[in-house]
Design a protein around this motif. Structure first.
Motif, short mmCIF file in Angstrom:
data_model
loop_
_atom_site.label_atom_id
_atom_site.label_comp_id
_atom_site.label_asym_id
_atom_site.label_seq_id
_atom_site.Cartn_x
_atom_site.Cartn_y
_atom_site.Cartn_z
N GLU A 143 0.81 -1.23 0.00
CA GLU A 143 0.00 0.00 0.00
C GLU A 143 0.84 1.28 0.00
OE1 GLU A 143 -3.42 0.40 -0.06
OE2 GLU A 143 -3.67 -1.74 -0.37
N CYS A 145 2.00 2.99 -2.52
CA CYS A 145 1.52 3.93 -3.53
C CYS A 145 0.17 4.53 -3.14
CB CYS A 145 1.40 3.23 -4.89
SG CYS A 145 2.99 2.72 -5.57
N ASN A 146 -0.72 3.70 -2.62
CA ASN A 146 -2.05 4.18 -2.26
C ASN A 146 -2.02 5.13 -1.06
OD1 ASN A 146 -3.30 2.62 -4.30
ND2 ASN A 146 -3.16 0.82 -3.00
N CYS A 171 5.11 4.21 -8.17
CA CYS A 171 3.82 4.83 -7.88
C CYS A 171 3.42 5.91 -8.88
CB CYS A 171 3.83 5.43 -6.48
SG CYS A 171 4.26 4.25 -5.18
N SER A 185 -2.14 10.20 -6.48
CA SER A 185 -2.32 8.83 -6.98
C SER A 185 -3.08 8.78 -8.32
CB SER A 185 -3.07 7.99 -5.94
OG SER A 185 -4.34 8.53 -5.69
N ARG A 207 -4.92 0.87 -8.66
CA ARG A 207 -4.08 0.63 -7.48
C ARG A 207 -3.29 -0.67 -7.58
NH1 ARG A 207 -7.86 -0.02 -2.38
NH2 ARG A 207 -5.88 -0.74 -1.50
N LYS A 210 -0.59 0.56 -11.33
CA LYS A 210 0.35 1.67 -11.22
C LYS A 210 1.48 1.52 -12.25
CE LYS A 210 -1.67 3.97 -7.93
NZ LYS A 210 -2.15 5.35 -8.17
#
Length: 283
Positions: A143, A145-146, A171, A185, A207, A210
Motif C-alpha cells: 500500500e 503507492c495508495n 507509484c 495517486s 491501485r 500503477k
C-alpha cells in the motif's frame, strides 16, 4: 603466559564475542521490524550470522572453561570460516552495489532511477519473471503507492514531496511521460506523451497496476536493495575488523598437549598468528 591466564583471556574474549553476536541479532531484528516482507532480503542472513557467531562463541567459551583443546580448535576453525565468509560477502556487496545512481529532475525534490544503470546481477534478479512476480505482489500489498494520497493531500504538497526510490519508480509514471498530475495517486492519461519510454504506456491509475510493470519500478527496487546491501556490507566490515582484532589473537594462547612418548612428556604451545606460527615445545 600460563595456562590459567590463557584460559581466562579466552573465556572473557568469547564472552564479549557472545555480546557481539547478540548485537548482530538485534541488528537483524531491527531490519525485520523496519521493513515489510518485500524488503527483508538480508534479514535472515544477518540473523543467521549472529546465531552462528553466538554458537562458535559458546564453543570457545566451553573449550576454555573445560580446558578442552578439541573444542578450542573447532572454535578457531569455525571462526576462520566465518571470517572468510564475511570478507567474501562484503567484497561482493561493494562490487554489486558500485553501479547505479539517481538522476535529478528539474522541479522535483527526489531522483528518478533507470534500470540500465545497475549491475548485471541486479538486472538478472529483477528481470527474472518469478522474482519480479513475487516482488510486485509484495509491493501491491504494501500500500505504499495508495498511501501517497493520504500523506500528500494537496497537489502542492505532492510536488514538494521527497519520495523514496520505490515510490518514485513504482507509484508514478516517469517525468518524461509528461502526464498532467491530478493528485498524488491519479494522472490524466488522456494526454498522449511524445516520449519513447515504454513505461509511459505501462502506467495505469489502478491501485493494482500503477507502474509495477515498469523498468522505473525495478530501478527503484534496485536502488533500495543497493542501499540495504551497503548498510549490511559496512556493518559486516566493522564486524570483520572486531573479530580479527579481538578473537584471532586467541590462537596465541591456545595450548596443545601431546601424549607422552617413551622418554618424556612434552607440552607444546601454539604461538604466533594465523599466518606465521610455529610450535614451541618444552620437554
Amino acid at each position: 603466559m600460563g595456562m590459567g591466564t590463557s584460559n581466562f583471556v579466552i573465556r572473557w574474549i568469547n564472552f564479549l564475542t557472545m555480546l557481539l553476536a547478540i548485537a548482530v541479532v538485534i541488528f537483524g531484528v531491527w531490519m525485520s521490524t523496519h521493513h515489510d516482507g518485500c524488503r527483508r532480503s538480508l534479514t535472515l542472513p544477518v540473523l543467521g550470522l549472529g546465531a552462528f557467531i553466538f554458537i562458535i562463541s559458546i564453543i570457545g567459551f566451553l573449550g576454555a572453561v573445560k580446558k578442552n583443546t578439541i573444542l578450542l580448535w573447532i572454535y578457531l576453525i569455525m571462526l576462520c570460516i566465518i571470517l572468510v565468509a564475511i570478507l567474501v560477502f562484503t567484497v561482493l556487496a561493494f562490487i554489486i552495489t558500485n553501479n547505479g545512481s539517481g538522476h535529478n529532475v528539474s522541479g522535483l525534490r527526489y531522483k528518478e532511477y533507470q534500470l540500465k544503470d545497475y549491475s548485471p546481477w541486479f538486472l538478472k534478479q529483477l528481470n527474472n519473471t518469478d522474482n519480479w512476480k513475487h516482488l510486485k505482489s509484495c509491493l501491491v500489498k504494501s500500500e505504499d503507492c495508495n498511501n501517497l494520497a493520504k500523506q500528500y493531500k494537496t497537489l502542492k504538497q505532492y510536488k514538494m514531496a521527497k519520495l523514496t526510490p520505490i515510490e518514485a519508480g513504482c507509484c508514478r509514471p516517469p517525468s518524461d511521460c509528461s502526464y498532467p498530475v491530478l493528485n498524488a495517486s491519479y494522472y490524466d492519461l488522456s494526454f498522449h506523451p511524445i516520449s519513447s519510454n515504454k513505461d509511459c504506456k505501462l502506467y495505469k491509475n489502478s491501485r493494482t497496476v500503477k507502474c509495477y510493470n515498469c523498468d522505473s519500478c525495478k530501478a527503484g527496487v534496485a536502488q533500495y536493495m543497493k542501499t540495504e546491501w551497503r548498510v549490511v556490507a559496512i556493518f559486516n566490515l566493522a564486524l570483520f575488523v572486531v573479530l580479527v582484532r579481538f578473537c584471532l589473537p586467541l590462537s596465541d594462547h591456545l595450548q596443545i598437549s601431546f601424549p607422552a612418548d617413551t622418554k618424556t612428556a612434552r607440552t607444546c604451545h601454539l604461538i604466533g598468528d594465523l599466518r606465521f606460527r610455529h610450535l614451541l615445545c618444552q620437554g
